[in-house]
Write an enzyme that holds these catalytic residues in place. Structure first.
Site, PDB file in Angstrom:
ATOM      1  N   ASP A 360     -14.848   4.357   2.926  1.00  0.00           N
ATOM      2  CA  ASP A 360     -16.043   3.965   2.192  1.00  0.00           C
ATOM      3  C   ASP A 360     -17.107   3.620   3.228  1.00  0.00           C
ATOM      4  O   ASP A 360     -16.796   3.354   4.383  1.00  0.00           O
ATOM      5  CB  ASP A 360     -15.727   2.754   1.312  1.00  0.00           C
ATOM      6  CG  ASP A 360     -16.789   2.516   0.244  1.00  0.00           C
ATOM      7  OD1 ASP A 360     -17.871   3.102   0.349  1.00  0.00           O
ATOM      8  OD2 ASP A 360     -16.533   1.736  -0.691  1.00  0.00           O
ATOM      9  N   ASP A 627      -9.036   0.893  -3.745  1.00  0.00           N
ATOM     10  CA  ASP A 627      -8.636   1.644  -2.544  1.00  0.00           C
ATOM     11  C   ASP A 627      -7.118   1.721  -2.382  1.00  0.00           C
ATOM     12  O   ASP A 627      -6.614   2.546  -1.621  1.00  0.00           O
ATOM     13  CB  ASP A 627      -9.232   0.996  -1.281  1.00  0.00           C
ATOM     14  CG  ASP A 627     -10.738   1.146  -1.219  1.00  0.00           C
ATOM     15  OD1 ASP A 627     -11.224   2.251  -1.511  1.00  0.00           O
ATOM     16  OD2 ASP A 627     -11.422   0.162  -0.900  1.00  0.00           O
ATOM     17  N   ASN A 716      24.157  10.737  35.365  1.00  0.00           N
ATOM     18  CA  ASN A 716      23.451  10.510  34.105  1.00  0.00           C
ATOM     19  C   ASN A 716      23.040   9.055  33.944  1.00  0.00           C
ATOM     20  O   ASN A 716      21.952   8.734  33.457  1.00  0.00           O
ATOM     21  CB  ASN A 716      24.338  10.955  32.947  1.00  0.00           C
ATOM     22  CG  ASN A 716      23.581  11.094  31.649  1.00  0.00           C
ATOM     23  OD1 ASN A 716      23.784  10.327  30.725  1.00  0.00           O
ATOM     24  ND2 ASN A 716      22.707  12.094  31.569  1.00  0.00           N
TER      25      ASN A 716
END
Length: 890
Positions: A360, A627, A716
């Site tokens: 708006d 809204d 890893n």
């Protein structure tokens, strides 16, 4: 509090459960039904509530008995439950299975070490991640607590505001337009009271509620006319009600408790899940291939299984949950410093992906500082009567007072209570776009109506100039409208004031009485454009976000304001022009036009949906009752801290300052968060895939394992540690210029192209170790010497692998030239260097080297590896640059 729960549960699932629950009535719901049978006075008596409401002592006693007014999903889980939730992650389950199989097949100390390393990864992924996430989550919760929803209650003989969580059974709550029903309650009084129960029934039409006792026989609980339910919200009118059930005892709470595990999957969730399953599929294929190759080649199926399991671990992005959560939490904290509060963490990615912002104009483009500039009659002359009637209307209304009302009431020199008293009220609603009060004034009951000019005109048959009243004919009506249009063209927001007189015998009034009225004049307000609006819109456009204005105001004012802030105004589309358009036509219009005026709430919602269907990620910024539907349907609902309750509760993001500049900062921060998550995903996928691709290839022709399972696992683990610094990393400014969305296909292509690039240097290392450092001679040597050369080969690839796959994050993290044009954050530099240092030091620490099967490397090895690493960085950068030029996606 309540809409945020609905935001996580899919509406279709919720409604299906609500319909199923309608057939059964719990003990608490039966209690509510029984109170609806009796009068309001009797309901209060049965609940032990006096005329003054509950006392503070009663409130504390009932809070101890019934607990906080919170849903099941809002309560904090214990430490064990949170840890168990993390253990149910597919990646953690995969690691746990691998750990169990490794222990089952263990035959040597190294095998137990491998199992221990997998266990360490589980600990790293679950416990340490929990600690990091817990700390971040608590910080985010403190931020979210800044945005709270209150409700008005009648306690100790006076009205006061309390947080919704503090409501207890027996509280008398005061309700008006925009309020959320905080609990299940029985109405005590109501005036033109309409609520939306769409979250409970799926029915979008408003439902009128009254306070009179009702026959509940043959009626469903939701159908009771004098009961209101948590999760619904007030559209218009005023009411008072007494709380019967709170928290999980409410109808809404009971359904939410049943569905607490069934959450809507956002695009962010779908993206993470897509990547996870992509890696799991690759892991299954690669691990199975290695298992078959090694088993068939060497005949040692146990060793082949352990190696395949190590490969599976290598392809598992076990740090993903922690990286994601910490990134989101850090992003939420960073946004809070820019006056943006994230209510739902997973909305951050959508926030950064917004390419269309619907909003708006009031308070966004304008200063939200409304000034009453004019109060004129229909000929545009100043009129004290117009101001007096407007003041009485705003003064006596009991609904939600907006900025216009507050501006009218700032004229404190008017004293209306001395000359009049209130008789009745007809509250505002978005269909009529007007509201009325009835006052006893100068011998009559006068209905004073204030509202949108076009809607007031429909109800007027006369107009007044000075003390003379004239019949309003079409020709005169057009002339009168010209005055209104002139004011609108000058940027004024105009409301009309009309009235109708009744005899004093008349005491109650309805909407049907807003007819045959006399138009008295206009009140005109000025809400000047913000100085920052033009700059903010330009900045959003530069960031790839199109701003579209969706307003209920008239087209003339909207055109003037939009021109003043630099928006291109070719055409202003009104709500009337949208009537009759099919889905395709609406989509084309929404795509092409940027300014829409005189829209109803449903039309705003339709425009947002039309844009979404055309592939846009839509954010909606609003702060009013009308809204809320648009915010729920948008990809990101955005509100402000000063918004009405239902708007704040419907929002994913709450701004502490209603400004497009603040919003732009939040969007950019959302892209920064997503950028760091994508860094980990790209790097993890490509480097792990490259290493395992090398492992698979080497297994086809090497007579021994290229790397032992325990070495793969340690590699890893070190690599995972190096990635802890990613959430703190910088993101290149170029990356922040356009909206960012999930693209699993792009991640897969990146992995397939960049991953094998690392394999080139893995194979180069293989040949270096085999033929330059003579590891190929191990078969011709004695058992002891042969074992040394086999260990030398393992050590050479172990070190090269940890250096290349850890350093490569510095190449992948940016589209620029790494180190020269873009440098990582100090934390990421530290973690990557620390991981590399640990990997390089391992062969030279006797106890560690013996345990892992490593040996010291020759000095010339480091010269070769330095060259390999330099060449690898250059090649990866070239492949990365080519990839982005070819596919043009991030």
């Amino acid at each position: 509090m309540f809409w945020s729960v609905l935001g996580k549960i899919h509406p279709t699932v919720f409604l299906r459960e609500a319909q199923a629950s309608a057939a059964t009535v719990s003990e608490h719901e039966q209690r509510l039904a029984e109170l609806c049978r009796v009068s309001p006075e009797e309901a209060l008596r049965q609940l032990g509530v006096g005329d003054a409401g509950l006392t503070e002592e009663q409130v504390e006693e009932r809070r101890g008995e019934f607990g906080a007014n919170e849903l099941a999903g809002k309560r904090q889980a214990g430490v064990l439950r949170e840890l168990w939730t993390r253990c149910k992650n597919p990646l953690v389950i995969q690691l746990a299975v691998i750990c169990v199989i490794s222990l089952w097949q263990a035959a040597a100390p190294a095998d137990y070490a491998a199992a221990a390393l997998v266990g360490a990864m589980i600990f790293f992924s679950v416990v340490l991640a929990y600690l990091q996430e817990h700390r971040s989550s608590r910080a985010v919760e403190k931020l979210q607590a800044m945005v709270h929803t209150n409700c008005e209650v009648w306690r100790d003989g006076r009205e006061s505001e309390v947080p919704m969580a503090e409501i207890v059974p027996g509280d008398v709550v005061v309700l008006h337009a925009g309020a959320i029903i905080p609990a299940d309650l029985r109405l005590l009084s109501a005036k033109d009271f309409f609520v939306s129960q769409s979250s409970l029934t799926g029915e979008s039409m408003p439902v009128e509620k009254t306070a009179a006792d009702s026959d509940v026989t043959g009626r469903g609980l939701i159908e009771l006319p004098n009961a209101c339910f948590q999760g619904s919200n007030v559209l218009s009118g005023t009411a008072r009600g007494v709380v019967v059930n709170t928290g999980v005892r409410t109808h809404f709470g009971a359904i939410s408790a049943k569905l607490s595990g069934q959450r809507v999957r956002t695009s962010f969730d779908r993206g993470i899940a897509g990547f996870t399953w992509l890696m799991i599929r690759f892991m299954v294929v690669m691990a199975l291939a290695v298992f078959l190759v090694l088993g068939l080649r060497n005949g040692n199926w146990t060793q082949a299984l352990l190696c395949a399991l190590a490969i599976a671990v290598g392809l598992t992005p076990e740090m993903l949950p922690m990286i994601v959560t910490v990134n989101l939490a850090k992003g939420a904290l960073a946004m809070s410093r820019k006056k943006v509060i994230i209510k739902r963490l997973n909305s951050i990615q959508n926030f950064g992906a917004i390419d269309t912002l619907c909003t708006d104009k009031t308070g966004t483009l304008t200063q939200d500082r409304v000034i009453l500039e004019k109060h004129v009659d229909v000929t545009n002359r100043d009129s004290d009567d117009v101001l007096r009637y407007a003041y009485m209307n705003s003064y006596y209304q009991t609904g939600l007072r907006n900025l216009l009302d507050r501006s009218i009431l700032s004229h404190t020199d008017l004293d209306v209570e001395r000359n009049c008293r209130k008789v009745d009220e007809i509250p505002f609603d978005f269909q009529r776009k007007r509201m009325s009060v009835v006052v006893d004034y100068e011998g009559d009951h006068v209905l004073i109506c204030k509202g949108a000019v076009e809607d007031i005109y429909k109800t007027c048959t006369h107009y007044q100039i000075d003390d003379e009243i004239h019949l309003m004919i079409d020709m005169i009506k057009n002339d009168l409208l010209e005055e209104y249009e002139e004011l609108s063209k000058d940027g004024y927001r105009v409301l009309a004031i009309a009235y109708r007189e009744f005899s004093r015998e008349r005491q109650t009034f309805t909407v049907s009485d807003e007819a045959e009225m006399t138009l008295l004049g206009y009140i005109a307000f000025l809400d000047p454009p913000k100085d920052s609006s033009a700059r903010a819109i330009a900045s959003l456009k530069k960031a790839g976000v199109v701003t579209k204005i969706l307003t209920g105001d008239n087209a003339l004012v909207t055109r003037k304001i939009c021109k003043d802030v630099g928006l291109a105004v070719n055409e202003v589309i009104t709500g009337d022009q949208l009537l009759g358009l099919d889905e395709e036509q609406l989509g084309e219009l929404a795509e092409r036009q940027n300014i829409f005026a005189r829209l109803s709430p449903s039309q705003k919602e339709s425009i947002i949906v039309a844009l979404q269907k055309r592939g846009h990620v839509v954010g909606y910024l609003g702060d009013g009752i009308n809204d809320a539907p648009s915010m729920r349907v948008a990809d990101v609902g955005i509100s402000v801290d000063t918004a009405v309750d239902v708007a704040k509760e419907s929002a994913d993001v709450v701004l502490l300052e209603k400004s497009l500049l603040v919003l732009e900062d939040g969007i950019i921060e959302g892209r920064r968060v997503f950028g760091n998550i994508i860094k980990y995903i790209r790097m993890s996928a490509s480097s792990n895939f490259g290493n395992m691709f090398s492992m698979l290839g080497a297994s086809l022709w090497l007579p021994f394992l290229p790397m032992l399972p325990v070495q793969i696992l340690l590699n890893n683990l070190l690599y995972d540690f190096s990635q802890i610094g990613i959430p703190s990393d910088k993101v290149d400014d170029d990356y922040l210029l356009t909206p960012r969305k999930w693209n699993i296909a792009s991640i897969r292509r990146f992995m397939v192209w960049v991953g094998p690039a690392s394999s080139i240097f893995d194979y180069a290392t293989f040949f270096l170790m085999l033929y330059f450092f003579n590891c190929a001679l191990f078969k011709t040597l004695s058992a002891g010497d042969g074992a040394y050369y086999e260990k030398l080969f393992h050590t050479g690839w172990f070190v090269e692998s940890i250096i290349t796959q850890t350093l490569i994050v510095h190449v992948i993290r940016t589209r620029k030239i790494p180190f020269l044009q873009s440098l990582a954050s100090p934390t990421l530099i530290f973690t990557t260097l620390a991981a590399i240092a640990a990997g390089c030091a391992a062969p030279y620490l006797p106890s560690v080297a013996n345990f892992l099967g490593l040996v010291p490397l020759p000095g010339t090895y480091w010269i070769w590896i330095a060259g390999f690493v330099l060449a690898y960085v250059i090649l990866t950068h070239l492949v990365k640059t080519w990839f982005f030029k070819k596919y043009g996606v991030d």
